[in-house]
Design a protein around this motif. Structure first.
Motif, PDB file in Angstrom:
ATOM      1  N   GLU A   1      -5.900   3.900  -9.005  1.00 50.53           N
ATOM      2  CA  GLU A   1      -7.097   3.911  -8.162  1.00 50.53           C
ATOM      3  C   GLU A   1      -8.346   4.072  -9.030  1.00 50.53           C
ATOM      4  O   GLU A   1      -9.368   3.407  -8.812  1.00 50.53           O
ATOM      5  CB  GLU A   1      -7.010   5.036  -7.123  1.00 50.53           C
TER       6      GLU A   1
ATOM      7  N   SER B   1       2.431   8.843  -3.532  1.00 52.69           N
ATOM      8  CA  SER B   1       1.060   9.365  -3.567  1.00 52.69           C
ATOM      9  C   SER B   1       0.727  10.016  -4.899  1.00 52.69           C
ATOM     10  O   SER B   1      -0.400   9.956  -5.353  1.00 52.69           O
ATOM     11  CB  SER B   1       0.851  10.358  -2.425  1.00 52.69           C
ATOM     12  N   THR B   2       1.719  10.605  -5.539  1.00 53.10           N
ATOM     13  CA  THR B   2       1.437  11.311  -6.793  1.00 53.10           C
ATOM     14  C   THR B   2       1.184  10.362  -7.964  1.00 53.10           C
ATOM     15  O   THR B   2       0.600  10.759  -8.962  1.00 53.10           O
ATOM     16  CB  THR B   2       2.618  12.219  -7.181  1.00 53.10           C
TER      17      THR B   2
ATOM     18  N   SER C   1      -0.331   7.326  -7.557  1.00 52.96           N
ATOM     19  CA  SER C   1      -1.324   6.330  -7.149  1.00 52.96           C
ATOM     20  C   SER C   1      -2.707   6.577  -7.725  1.00 52.96           C
ATOM     21  O   SER C   1      -3.537   5.680  -7.739  1.00 52.96           O
ATOM     22  CB  SER C   1      -1.470   6.333  -5.623  1.00 52.96           C
ATOM     23  N   ASP C   2      -2.957   7.799  -8.165  1.00 52.19           N
ATOM     24  CA  ASP C   2      -4.334   8.147  -8.504  1.00 52.19           C
ATOM     25  C   ASP C   2      -4.871   7.391  -9.712  1.00 52.19           C
ATOM     26  O   ASP C   2      -6.014   6.971  -9.735  1.00 52.19           O
ATOM     27  CB  ASP C   2      -4.447   9.650  -8.764  1.00 52.19           C
TER      28      ASP C   2
ATOM     29  N   ASP D   1       0.809  -1.218   0.000  1.00 51.72           N
ATOM     30  CA  ASP D   1       0.000   0.000   0.000  1.00 51.72           C
ATOM     31  C   ASP D   1       0.842   1.267   0.000  1.00 51.72           C
ATOM     32  O   ASP D   1       0.313   2.353  -0.202  1.00 51.72           O
ATOM     33  CB  ASP D   1      -0.845   0.018   1.286  1.00 51.72           C
TER      34      ASP D   1
ATOM     35  N   PRO E   1      -5.222   2.024  -5.377  1.00 47.77           N
ATOM     36  CA  PRO E   1      -3.902   2.264  -5.950  1.00 47.77           C
ATOM     37  C   PRO E   1      -3.054   0.990  -5.922  1.00 47.77           C
ATOM     38  O   PRO E   1      -3.094   0.234  -4.966  1.00 47.77           O
ATOM     39  CB  PRO E   1      -3.302   3.340  -5.043  1.00 47.77           C
TER      40      PRO E   1
ATOM     41  N   ASN F   1       4.032   2.743  -3.788  1.00 47.60           N
ATOM     42  CA  ASN F   1       3.648   3.612  -4.889  1.00 47.60           C
ATOM     43  C   ASN F   1       3.456   5.034  -4.344  1.00 47.60           C
ATOM     44  O   ASN F   1       2.592   5.264  -3.518  1.00 47.60           O
ATOM     45  CB  ASN F   1       2.352   3.097  -5.516  1.00 47.60           C
TER      46      ASN F   1
END
Ligand SMILES: NC(=O)c1ccc[n+]([C@@H]2O[C@H](COP(=O)([O-])OP(=O)(O)OC[C@H]3O[C@@H](n4cnc5c(N)ncnc54)[C@H](O)[C@@H]3O)[C@@H](O)[C@H]2O)c1
Ligand SMILES: [Zn+2]
Ligand SMILES: [Zn+2]
Lengths: 397, 194
Positions: free
Chosen positions: A116, A109-110, A112-113, A104, A122, A107
């Motif tokens: 998702e 945060s930028t 991961s979208d 989790d 993600p 990856n």
């Protein structure tokens, strides 16, 4: 440093790029000694995986020597390590469940979208594999930054050749997990689609796990020959009606489990596959699941279907009726590499697993582009390519 | 048929109806952002990390600075497009240790906002669910249309990404980064890939 970079469909180059740096406390940097080209790299080469960017460094089957460590790395300079292709933090819910490829946290945060949106959650991360899965640089280069280096890297004891352990990074555990997902029982017949590296290791693993018979399917004579040497019976799908043959060979019961080691770029002669190819090239649907369709149709009632082959998007004409009505179990996923490192390394040391039989070529990093071309165009002859940064260039490739 | 309306158990922020969504933060106007993330750490630890607002600035990418005046009041400087920033004073309106922190922006905020962060037990052994709900009122006139535009498009994404960063930091001790070398001349090795 020098690195193999992706520039676009069928365009791979060797570039001079900046050296990697330690970014986070748990990082390490390794000097690459061996790095292989994978069937998964072909999906990138053929432009089937979205979110690649020109300049991305390729390579997810890597090993080398530790040359730099962050303050929280547990590695030591000079150690030889194999790096799992999956980047995993070791502490999230999924990592604790040993579902390393579903980590989790790895990856960023930028990046991961998109996954998702595409998949509902993600996705995890890998080296050298598109920004959808983190955009981490790969190891077909002189150096590689390894995040979470206290969790993934497999420390290799002295005296074991690179060629014997490199595939712990991906295809060996992938073949192993594919066979594990087939839930093999005594007396079982296992059918394996695709005799590339993943298929060959799935065959070896299935036999080690006690399969009674393995029937392997491809059309390249040399690859079928390797499958045969491994102990499989073989079928050439260009010569033979595969479903008929499997029906007859199993006395009308069908294979107990079917393993798709082909993935999204399945070859096929059927009209479905031609329609799929047109759709993939026009981005109406991305995946060509000819082998998977066949596997589901061929599988016996109540049997298992294991899918290590990579798919990324949507597939048309997925035989959901056959899956449901026959009561099949389907298991899949990017390999949870770290879960299998210890047991497989031990089997290599004990001589129970041979990883070298499929290696056809060693080449220098500088010959990377030519090797990608060969890997793509001459699959029969090129069964596995290992790049070695230090190696001398071949003449006039 | 019974005439009473059966209400489901969904968090209000997931309602299709705007009025119901607004109830999530006792609001009546503006837009609502809601997001829950599970963090594999004990509830008290997650609460304590969050309650010390200065911690958040180091982890949340969009927060440039948080000056903590005292336990009840802090000054937030948050990034906005075009290299600009928006600022406000946040006043804690409710604080239940280990459970809940709620705040409201003080007067003269660039963007009026209020919200709450709840700390809920996940299933046994699975850590803490952190549920952030934020309401904000698009500013009037002078600050210009760009903020309103930014607010319509971005906060959901920003909140989602910043919650992920907090999760990464608390679970792994670092904020994940793919800062990497590449063959793109414009990027230095430690520049973010996207
Ligand atoms: N799950 C994972 O973590 C993981 C890891 C590594 C590779 N993979 C995937 O596994 C797949 C195989 O990898 P590889 O390195 O062996 O690739 P490869 O390209 O070398 O081998 C694929 C083989 O499938 C054969 N094939 C194509 N269409 C077929 C059909 N209709 N029926 C039977 N055989 C057919 C090809 O002739 C080829 O020999 C790829 O999709 C790859 O991305 C998955
Ligand atoms: Zn691979
Ligand atoms: Zn993890």
């Amino acid at each position: 440093m020098r690195a193999v970079t992706w520039q676009g469909r069928h365009d791979v180059r060797v570039d001079t790029v900046p050296d990697p740096e330690i970014v986070n406390p748990r990082d390490a940097i390794i000097k690459i000694t061996s790095t292989a080209i994978c069937g998964s790299d072909l999906h990138l080469y053929d432009g089937y995986i979205p979110t690649m960017r020109a300049g991305d460094i390729l390579g997810h089957e890597n090993m080398g020597e530790v040359v730099e460590v962050g303050p929280k790395s547990t590695l030591k300079k000079g150690q030889r390590v194999v790096i799992p292709f999956t980047i995993s933090c070791g502490h999230c819910f999924h990592c604790e469940k040993l579902q390393y490829s579903a980590c989790d946290n790895a990856n960023p945060s930028t990046t991961s979208d998109m996954s998702e949106t595409l998949y509902g959650y993600p996705m995890g991360s890998a080296f050298g594999y598109a920004h959808l899965t983190g955009g981490y640089a790969g190891g077909q280069a002189e150096y590689l930054r390894v995040p979470y280096s206290d969790v993934g890297p497999i420390i290799i004891p002295d005296g074991l050749d690179d060629d014997k352990v490199l595939f712990l990074s991906d295809i060996l555990p992938t073949g192993w997990m594919a066979a594990e997902n087939a839930e093999i029982e005594p007396g079982d017949t296992i059918a394996v689609w695709g005799c590339g590296p993943v298929g060959l290791f799935a065959i070896q693993s299935a036999l080690l796990m006690g399969a009674h018979r393995v029937i392997a399917i491809d059309h390249y004579p040399h690859r079928l020959e390797l499958a045969k040497q491994m102990g499989a019976e073989v079928l050439d799908y260009k010569e033979t009606d595969i479903r008929e043959a499997l029906f007859e060979m199993t006395g009308g019961i069908g294979p107990d489990a079917c393993i798709d080691c082909v993935g999204m770029e399945s070859h096929g002669l059927g009209i479905d596959n031609i329609v799929d190819t047109v759709k993939a090239h026009t981005f109406l649907g991305t995946d060509r699941p000819a082998a998977l369709r066949q596997a589901i149709l061929a599988c016996r009632k109540g049997g298992r279907v294991s899918v290590p082959g990579v798919y990324g998007g949507m597939a048309d004409k997925f035989p959901i009726g056959a899956l449901m009505e026959k009561g099949l179990t389907l298991k899949s996923g990017q390999t949870h590499v770290q879960k299998y490192s210890d047991i497989l390394l031990e089997m290599i040391i004990d001589g129970k697993i041979d990883t070298t039989f499929l290696i056809s070529h060693h080449a220098s990093l500088e010959d990377g582009p030519a090797m990608y071309r060969n890997w793509h165009d001459k699959q029969d002859e090129y069964t596995k390519i290992i790049l070695r940064p230090g190696m001398e260039r071949a003449h006039a490739a | 048929m019974a005439s009473t309306h059966m209400r489901d158990d969904a968090p209000p922020t997931t309602a299709r109806d705007g009025d119901r969504r607004a109830q999530a933060v006792d609001g009546d106007e503006g837009a609502i952002v809601g997001r829950t993330v599970t963090i594999n750490r004990p509830r008290d630890e997650v609460y304590a990390f969050w309650r010390d607002f200065a911690n958040l600035a180091g982890v949340m990418e969009n927060v440039e600075r948080i000056d903590v005046a005292d336990r009840g009041r802090s000054h937030w400087v948050v990034k906005a497009p075009g290299g600009k920033t928006v600022e406000w004073d946040a006043v804690v309106t409710e604080d239940v240790p280990g459970r809940l922190i709620a705040w409201e922006s003080a007067e003269e905020a660039d963007v009026d906002n209020r919200g709450r962060v709840e700390f809920l037990d996940a299933a046994p052994g699975r850590g803490t669910m952190v549920r952030a709900t934020i309401a904000y009122d698009p500013p009037a006139g002078i600050i210009g249309e760009w903020i309103a535009k930014f607010l319509q498009r971005e906060p959901n994404l920003q909140a989602r990404r910043d919650l992920r960063r907090v999760k990464q930091f608390l679970e792994t001790g670092e904020v994940s980064s793919s800062a990497s070398p590449s063959g793109r001349p414009s990027e230095s090795p430690t520049e973010q890939a996207l």
